[in-house]
Design an enzyme around this catalytic site. Sequence first.
Site, PDB file in Angstrom:
ATOM      1  N   HIS A 243       0.812  -1.173   0.115  1.00  0.00           N
ATOM      2  CA  HIS A 243      -0.021  -0.142  -0.200  1.00  0.00           C
ATOM      3  C   HIS A 243       0.661   1.199  -0.043  1.00  0.00           C
ATOM      4  O   HIS A 243       1.984   1.302   0.696  1.00  0.00           O
ATOM      5  CB  HIS A 243      -0.750  -0.020   1.208  1.00  0.00           C
ATOM      6  CG  HIS A 243      -1.926   1.063   1.335  1.00  0.00           C
ATOM      7  ND1 HIS A 243      -1.990   2.333   1.166  1.00  0.00           N
ATOM      8  CD2 HIS A 243      -3.545   0.915   1.070  1.00  0.00           C
ATOM      9  CE1 HIS A 243      -2.956   2.821   1.403  1.00  0.00           C
ATOM     10  NE2 HIS A 243      -3.976   2.061   0.883  1.00  0.00           N
ATOM     11  N   ARG A 264      -6.580   9.801  -1.268  1.00  0.00           N
ATOM     12  CA  ARG A 264      -6.308  10.052  -2.580  1.00  0.00           C
ATOM     13  C   ARG A 264      -7.422  10.163  -3.648  1.00  0.00           C
ATOM     14  O   ARG A 264      -7.614  11.062  -4.529  1.00  0.00           O
ATOM     15  CB  ARG A 264      -5.310   9.259  -3.044  1.00  0.00           C
ATOM     16  CG  ARG A 264      -4.068   8.966  -2.515  1.00  0.00           C
ATOM     17  CD  ARG A 264      -3.192   7.873  -3.178  1.00  0.00           C
ATOM     18  NE  ARG A 264      -3.420   6.439  -2.883  1.00  0.00           N
ATOM     19  CZ  ARG A 264      -3.613   5.499  -3.612  1.00  0.00           C
ATOM     20  NH1 ARG A 264      -3.701   5.681  -4.758  1.00  0.00           N
ATOM     21  NH2 ARG A 264      -3.824   4.483  -3.396  1.00  0.00           N
TER      22      ARG A 264
END
Length: 570
Positions: A243, A264
């Site tokens: 990640h 994001r």
Amino acid sequence: MTGVDVADVPVVDTDVLVVGSGGAGLMCVLHVKAAAPELDVTIVSKGAVGRSGCTRMVQGGFNAVLDPADSVDLHLRDTLDGGRFLNDQELAHTLVTDAPKVIHELETRVGCFFDRSEDGRIHQKAFAGQQFDRTVHRGDLTGIEIMGRLRDQMFRVLPNELEDVRALDLVTDVHGELVGLTALDARTGRALLVRARIVVVATGGAATMYRIAAPAKEKTGDGVAMCWRAGLPLRDMEMLQFHPTGLLAAESRMTGAVLEEGLRGAGAYLYNARGERYMERYDAARMERSTRDVVSRAGYSEIMAGRGTPTGGVLIDISHLGAGEVERRFPGMVARTRQIGQDLATGPVEVSPTAHFHMGGVLIDPDCHTEMRGLLVAGEDAGGTHGANRLGGNGVAESTVFGSRAGDTAAAEASSRGFGEPDPEQVAASFARAYAPLERDAGELPFPLTRELKDAMWVGCGVVRDRAGLEECLASLDELTERSAQVSVPGPAQVNYAWQEALDLENQLTVARTVVAAAQLREESRGAHYRADFPEQDDAAWSRYVVLRRAADGSVSSDTRPVEHTRLAP
């Protein structure tokens, strides 16, 4: 010789044995009891049932097609694109088809509350790699909502819960028919034998084998290692997802904890130490909303190029949305960053790629069957659904979808199998292996070896790999395997963390060796597997998946098989 007298080992008989108590395990229990309430179900859990494992750590959410403007075909396309078309397409199709049904079940039968839009419909947010905003969530603490409600349901269906009990080995009768497994009560140190008509393995992955890692400490590859020792084939083991935004908090156990994908999706920026939005170099079209493999590699490359922060990270910043808005939308993550002296609401936070999820695992079919009759595998212990890269939001969907299907299968097939008699030699060998560290008079403690394993995997088989690094990593694993076989821990057996660490180490080493072996074979770059010496994706040679199996002498045998594009072509 082990101090365990097999004849004195307590035996538990149960119709369905579920190993693991995360989302897959508890959904399995619910479905067994819904379809066949007369069946006896037992959970073996390394920690507290419903309060250990990784599903409860899910922040982001659950991908499901709910909006009429979205479609199952579009979700499938996103999943296969994200997986670089290495996926078992029947498993991926099962995932996207069942996900809406499971969301409905979680709301109406399990009692989950998901966030809603002003028009009353379930709110779905943006996640990277998706062409439609389809991620269902409960703030940024979705996993706690799901696991809390599933835990409540256990008080209604009342399975037999064996907490703080670790599964050791699958055991068969003398003809090779699955009988159950050996286990160890970590509180008392006592051995246990569980016989079952059906065994469901759902323990989670093994990303904790890396220096910086996101999962719960219980996830040490126990299920995959157990299946490997039993001779079951594994696929896609080289596909270990990093990640891109794990917290950096020095020696704190918070290091590696994920700041979720929704940041994001909501517009967070990634900067290097020079203040550059570095994603322009790696995916100028999607920028920070690119897939996890691309963003992780970009962050790693910035750090390795000397453009990272002094402590070896990059920066994520969403403060331009305003502190109040960030606090409202991401309260869990804001609180988490404040615990380590940073503040996501008001400024940038230091992050690093972190080992997160294993796409590889045991070969299964859509009903969770393995090649061993009576053995089902669900969740992160199974391979194939995500191919070379898992999309954010597809993880908890996978665990609950396939946990449900495993429960349905177990309920349907339990009555067709009886209780067998375990091969006494297998049982004795399993307990001898497990108790050996406790019975040696001298040897290393396991803790330094675990640290060496994490370092070796981070450096040699991490975000970026090459032949020399993989060879060096494998040599390190060989040495650590020899040393781990001589580990010694002091007694007593009760609540002995060093002993449990030794058993974790053995499983982590077992899985790590398969990851490196598969990474050496795949001479291309695809999804989470990036080879600096083979930087391009090579569809002509490598539209194939790697299958590993334990050979009779304990070594790794391998073959590759063509990916079947049963639903969509690349």
